[in-house]
Design an enzyme around this catalytic site. Structure first.
Site, PDB file in Angstrom:
ATOM      1  N   TYR A  54      -7.974  -7.678   7.934  1.00  0.00           N
ATOM      2  CA  TYR A  54      -8.993  -7.056   7.215  1.00  0.00           C
ATOM      3  C   TYR A  54     -10.374  -7.899   6.863  1.00  0.00           C
ATOM      4  O   TYR A  54     -10.575  -9.139   7.530  1.00  0.00           O
ATOM      5  CB  TYR A  54      -8.341  -6.464   5.762  1.00  0.00           C
ATOM      6  CG  TYR A  54      -7.396  -5.543   6.051  1.00  0.00           C
ATOM      7  CD1 TYR A  54      -7.740  -4.484   6.566  1.00  0.00           C
ATOM      8  CD2 TYR A  54      -6.164  -5.885   5.815  1.00  0.00           C
ATOM      9  CE1 TYR A  54      -6.708  -3.551   6.962  1.00  0.00           C
ATOM     10  CE2 TYR A  54      -5.004  -4.919   5.865  1.00  0.00           C
ATOM     11  CZ  TYR A  54      -5.449  -3.826   6.414  1.00  0.00           C
ATOM     12  OH  TYR A  54      -4.283  -2.825   6.711  1.00  0.00           O
TER      13      TYR A  54
ATOM     14  N   ASN B 116      -4.049  -5.659  13.511  1.00  0.00           N
ATOM     15  CA  ASN B 116      -5.406  -5.439  13.701  1.00  0.00           C
ATOM     16  C   ASN B 116      -6.245  -6.348  14.148  1.00  0.00           C
ATOM     17  O   ASN B 116      -7.331  -6.562  13.988  1.00  0.00           O
ATOM     18  CB  ASN B 116      -5.856  -4.893  12.262  1.00  0.00           C
ATOM     19  CG  ASN B 116      -5.471  -3.634  11.690  1.00  0.00           C
ATOM     20  OD1 ASN B 116      -5.227  -2.943  12.620  1.00  0.00           O
ATOM     21  ND2 ASN B 116      -5.090  -3.428  10.392  1.00  0.00           N
TER      22      ASN B 116
ATOM     23  N   THR C 261       0.806  -1.156   0.046  1.00  0.00           N
ATOM     24  CA  THR C 261      -0.031   0.061  -0.074  1.00  0.00           C
ATOM     25  C   THR C 261       0.838   1.399   0.099  1.00  0.00           C
ATOM     26  O   THR C 261       1.883   1.475   0.782  1.00  0.00           O
ATOM     27  CB  THR C 261      -1.040   0.025   1.135  1.00  0.00           C
ATOM     28  OG1 THR C 261      -1.846  -1.132   0.995  1.00  0.00           O
ATOM     29  CG2 THR C 261      -1.522   1.147   1.425  1.00  0.00           C
TER      30      THR C 261
ATOM     31  N   ASN D 239      -4.151 -10.165   7.161  1.00  0.00           N
ATOM     32  CA  ASN D 239      -3.671  -8.875   7.967  1.00  0.00           C
ATOM     33  C   ASN D 239      -4.990  -8.120   8.624  1.00  0.00           C
ATOM     34  O   ASN D 239      -4.800  -7.111   8.665  1.00  0.00           O
ATOM     35  CB  ASN D 239      -3.246  -7.705   6.916  1.00  0.00           C
ATOM     36  CG  ASN D 239      -1.734  -8.594   6.178  1.00  0.00           C
ATOM     37  OD1 ASN D 239      -1.317  -9.313   6.983  1.00  0.00           O
ATOM     38  ND2 ASN D 239      -1.153  -7.764   5.573  1.00  0.00           N
TER      39      ASN D 239
ATOM     40  N   HIS E  90      -7.487 -10.691  -0.882  1.00  0.00           N
ATOM     41  CA  HIS E  90      -6.666  -9.890   0.367  1.00  0.00           C
ATOM     42  C   HIS E  90      -7.511 -10.687   1.503  1.00  0.00           C
ATOM     43  O   HIS E  90      -8.463 -10.066   2.003  1.00  0.00           O
ATOM     44  CB  HIS E  90      -6.518  -8.668   0.518  1.00  0.00           C
ATOM     45  CG  HIS E  90      -5.632  -8.167   1.465  1.00  0.00           C
ATOM     46  ND1 HIS E  90      -5.018  -8.836   2.712  1.00  0.00           N
ATOM     47  CD2 HIS E  90      -4.939  -7.056   1.708  1.00  0.00           C
ATOM     48  CE1 HIS E  90      -4.345  -8.121   3.247  1.00  0.00           C
ATOM     49  NE2 HIS E  90      -4.274  -7.004   2.748  1.00  0.00           N
TER      50      HIS E  90
HETATM   51  C1  FNR Z   1       2.674  -3.711   3.435  1.00  0.00           C
HETATM   52  N1  FNR Z   1       2.188  -5.250   3.460  1.00  0.00           N
HETATM   53  C2  FNR Z   1       0.684  -5.241   2.839  1.00  0.00           C
HETATM   54  N2  FNR Z   1       0.294  -6.446   2.616  1.00  0.00           N
HETATM   55  C3  FNR Z   1      -0.701  -6.619   1.818  1.00  0.00           C
HETATM   56  O1  FNR Z   1      -1.351  -7.953   1.758  1.00  0.00           O
HETATM   57  N3  FNR Z   1      -1.408  -5.855   1.194  1.00  0.00           N
HETATM   58  C4  FNR Z   1      -0.904  -4.307   1.278  1.00  0.00           C
HETATM   59  O2  FNR Z   1      -1.400  -3.466   0.435  1.00  0.00           O
HETATM   60  C5  FNR Z   1       0.034  -4.130   2.029  1.00  0.00           C
HETATM   61  N4  FNR Z   1       0.682  -2.933   2.151  1.00  0.00           N
HETATM   62  C6  FNR Z   1       1.947  -2.495   2.971  1.00  0.00           C
HETATM   63  C7  FNR Z   1       2.371  -1.458   2.845  1.00  0.00           C
HETATM   64  C8  FNR Z   1       3.702  -1.233   3.464  1.00  0.00           C
HETATM   65  C9  FNR Z   1       4.358   0.138   3.369  1.00  0.00           C
HETATM   66  C10 FNR Z   1       4.436  -2.509   3.977  1.00  0.00           C
HETATM   67  C11 FNR Z   1       5.803  -2.298   4.716  1.00  0.00           C
HETATM   68  C12 FNR Z   1       3.823  -3.813   4.051  1.00  0.00           C
HETATM   69  C13 FNR Z   1       2.631  -6.203   3.953  1.00  0.00           C
HETATM   70  C14 FNR Z   1       3.828  -6.716   2.731  1.00  0.00           C
HETATM   71  O3  FNR Z   1       3.187  -7.382   1.577  1.00  0.00           O
HETATM   72  C15 FNR Z   1       4.621  -7.835   3.245  1.00  0.00           C
HETATM   73  O4  FNR Z   1       4.027  -9.026   3.737  1.00  0.00           O
HETATM   74  C16 FNR Z   1       5.474  -7.448   4.405  1.00  0.00           C
HETATM   75  O5  FNR Z   1       6.097  -6.399   4.025  1.00  0.00           O
HETATM   76  C17 FNR Z   1       6.820  -8.476   4.651  1.00  0.00           C
HETATM   77  O6  FNR Z   1       7.646  -8.422   3.668  1.00  0.00           O
HETATM   78  P1  FNR Z   1       9.166  -7.885   3.601  1.00  0.00           P
HETATM   79  O7  FNR Z   1       8.770  -6.462   3.459  1.00  0.00           O
HETATM   80  O8  FNR Z   1       9.640  -8.196   4.882  1.00  0.00           O
HETATM   81  O9  FNR Z   1       9.607  -8.319   2.459  1.00  0.00           O
HETATM   82  C1  8K6 Z   2      -1.889  -2.376   4.467  1.00  0.00           C
HETATM   83  C2  8K6 Z   2      -2.200  -1.072   4.549  1.00  0.00           C
HETATM   84  C3  8K6 Z   2      -1.024  -0.593   5.626  1.00  0.00           C
HETATM   85  C4  8K6 Z   2      -1.029   0.916   5.289  1.00  0.00           C
HETATM   86  C5  8K6 Z   2       0.503   1.060   5.231  1.00  0.00           C
HETATM   87  C6  8K6 Z   2       1.362   1.299   6.292  1.00  0.00           C
HETATM   88  C7  8K6 Z   2       2.067  -0.212   6.631  1.00  0.00           C
HETATM   89  C8  8K6 Z   2       3.315   0.270   7.210  1.00  0.00           C
HETATM   90  C9  8K6 Z   2       3.799  -0.846   7.986  1.00  0.00           C
HETATM   91  C10 8K6 Z   2       2.964  -1.187   9.100  1.00  0.00           C
HETATM   92  C11 8K6 Z   2       3.701  -2.260  10.201  1.00  0.00           C
HETATM   93  C12 8K6 Z   2       2.573  -3.016  10.894  1.00  0.00           C
HETATM   94  C13 8K6 Z   2       3.432  -4.133  11.150  1.00  0.00           C
HETATM   95  C14 8K6 Z   2       3.011  -5.042  12.373  1.00  0.00           C
HETATM   96  C15 8K6 Z   2       3.865  -6.144  12.496  1.00  0.00           C
HETATM   97  C16 8K6 Z   2       4.032  -6.430  13.851  1.00  0.00           C
HETATM   98  C17 8K6 Z   2       4.893  -7.687  14.132  1.00  0.00           C
HETATM   99  C18 8K6 Z   2       5.028  -7.981  15.448  1.00  0.00           C
END
Ligand code: FNR
Ligand code: 8K6
Length: 346
Positions: free
Chosen positions: A178, A233, A27, A176, A173
């Site tokens: 949702y 969440n 995202t 996470n 999706h």
């Molecule tokens: C995410 N992730 C995520 N997952 C998902 O299913 N839909 C999404 O739109 C998003 N958006 C998103 C935004 C940002 C900024 C981050 C950092 C993560 C989770 C992502 O797909 C992935 O599972 C994690 O980032 C772990 O992988 P990496 O980053 O360790 O390779």
């Molecule tokens: C999927 C939409 C999220 C909007 C973008 C922000 C994502 C930034 C990363 C958020 C990190 C949350 C990780 C929680 C993981 C905890 C593991 C102990």
């Protein structure tokens, strides 16, 4: 060079990938105010087309699925046309792309749309919308069975729209915390009808969405992302395990393109799953499994060699390195991800 990553893979008779590296859905909150992909997004994705498969940032199926600013949609003609520019550019570079279909359920905020916040049960999440700290999450309304039927139809229509927009397929999706995930965990689902209380009932919505989408565009073009381990969440409950046992076993007969674990760090272990989320899925799922979560190309390749999963999704490093695949292939160092990189779309 982790050679196993650069093998061609045939997911099924419809889809083959140039390599085993997927760009994870990320995202970015950079669509325009009508939730239409912009020209900057066209460039951003085209630069990453050397991935075996790009999974788009989560894309909402209808207005009340929105919980973050400027997340793209797939429910208007303008949004479909905007995505067509993205998929054309990715295809021109030899890449493939799936759209990730999203409804945030109780994490939605009516700041973004007219209407109610819908979820399996009237149980809210604590906290505020990221980047918009003044917006506190609300207690959702428990969806009626009629509304569930409409939601299933809307996922299927968004999948049809994705194909019209030139995507090679969709990833549902279901992860996470949702909407779909909210049905799958006791912390968010306290329904007493045929969508709650038992593992069969709690997995019903996820399976109905999966089947409706597969009916419209073909199971070969459908992936599903799930988070059996609650970490975002959502609170975990040891009873959740039985729900996922039923869901994942049922998916074995669906012949999907792949199953994708939703997690940020795959080293995380869940007591009720007996280990990591990916190991748990592998123990039940017979098809193609996508691993993710704080992997490097090296550690991901090793996990594939050890048959922990079949394809590797890379998230944050793809934000930091548009040329991630080329760099890894050439044995070059990759740039470290930093949260400040989220401010721009490079
Ligand atoms: C995410 N992730 C995520 N997952 C998902 O299913 N839909 C999404 O739109 C998003 N958006 C998103 C935004 C940002 C900024 C981050 C950092 C993560 C989770 C992502 O797909 C992935 O599972 C994690 O980032 C772990 O992988 P990496 O980053 O360790 O390779
Ligand atoms: C999927 C939409 C999220 C909007 C973008 C922000 C994502 C930034 C990363 C958020 C990190 C949350 C990780 C929680 C993981 C905890 C593991 C102990």
């Amino acid at each position: 060079m982790p050679q196993v990553l650069f093998e061609n893979v045939k997911l099924n008779n419809t889809i083959s990938l140039n390599n085993r590296i997927l760009m994870a859905p990320l995202t970015r909150c950079m669509a325009d105010d009508d939730l239409v992909p912009t020209d900057d997004m066209v460039k951003y994705y085209a630069k990453r087309a050397k991935a075996g498969l790009i999974i788009s940032e989560a894309t909402i199926i209808r207005p009340d699925g929105q919980g973050y600013p400027n997340t793209p949609g797939l429910f208007t003609h303008a949004q479909i046309a905007g995505w067509k520019k993205v998929t054309d550019a990715v295809h021109a570079e030899g890449g493939k792309m799936f759209a990730q279909l999203w409804h945030v359920g109780r994490v939605a905020h009516p700041y973004f749309f007219d209407g109610e916040v819908l979820a399996p049960s009237a149980i809210g999440v604590e906290g505020t919308v990221p980047r918009m700290r003044e917006l506190t999450y609300q207690t959702p309304k428990a969806v009626t069975q009629e509304e569930i039927t409409q939601l299933v139809a809307d996922y299927a229509q968004a999948a049809v729209n994705a194909i019209e927009a030139g995507f090679d397929g969709v990833e549902i999706h279901g992860a996470n915390g949702y909407l779909i995930d909210q049905f799958l965990h006791y912390a968010a689902n306290q329904r007493t009808d045929e969508y709650g209380q038992t593992p069969e009932n709690m997995s019903r919505f996820a399976l109905e969405v999966t089947d409706a989408v597969a009916d419209r565009i073909g199971a070969d073009r459908v992936g599903l992302r799930v988070s059996p381990g609650a970490y975002f969440n959502m609170d975990g409950d040891q009873r959740d395990r039985a729900v996922f046992d039923v869901l994942i076993s049922a998916l074995n007969s669906r012949n999907l393109a792949y199953l994708h674990v939703g997690i940020f760090d795959d080293a995380m272990e869940f007591e009720y799953l007996g280990g990591s989320a990916s190991a748990y899925l592998r123990s039940i799922y017979k098809g193609t499994l996508v691993g993710v979560g704080s992997y490097t190309a090296e550690s991901g390749a090793e996990a594939i060699q050890n048959q922990k999963f079949d394809l590797l999704a890379i998230g944050r490093p793809f934000i930091a390195n548009p040329d991630y695949v080329e760099k890894v292939k050439a044995g070059q160092a990759v740039k470290e991800y930093d949260e400040s990189m989220l401010a721009t779309l490079d």
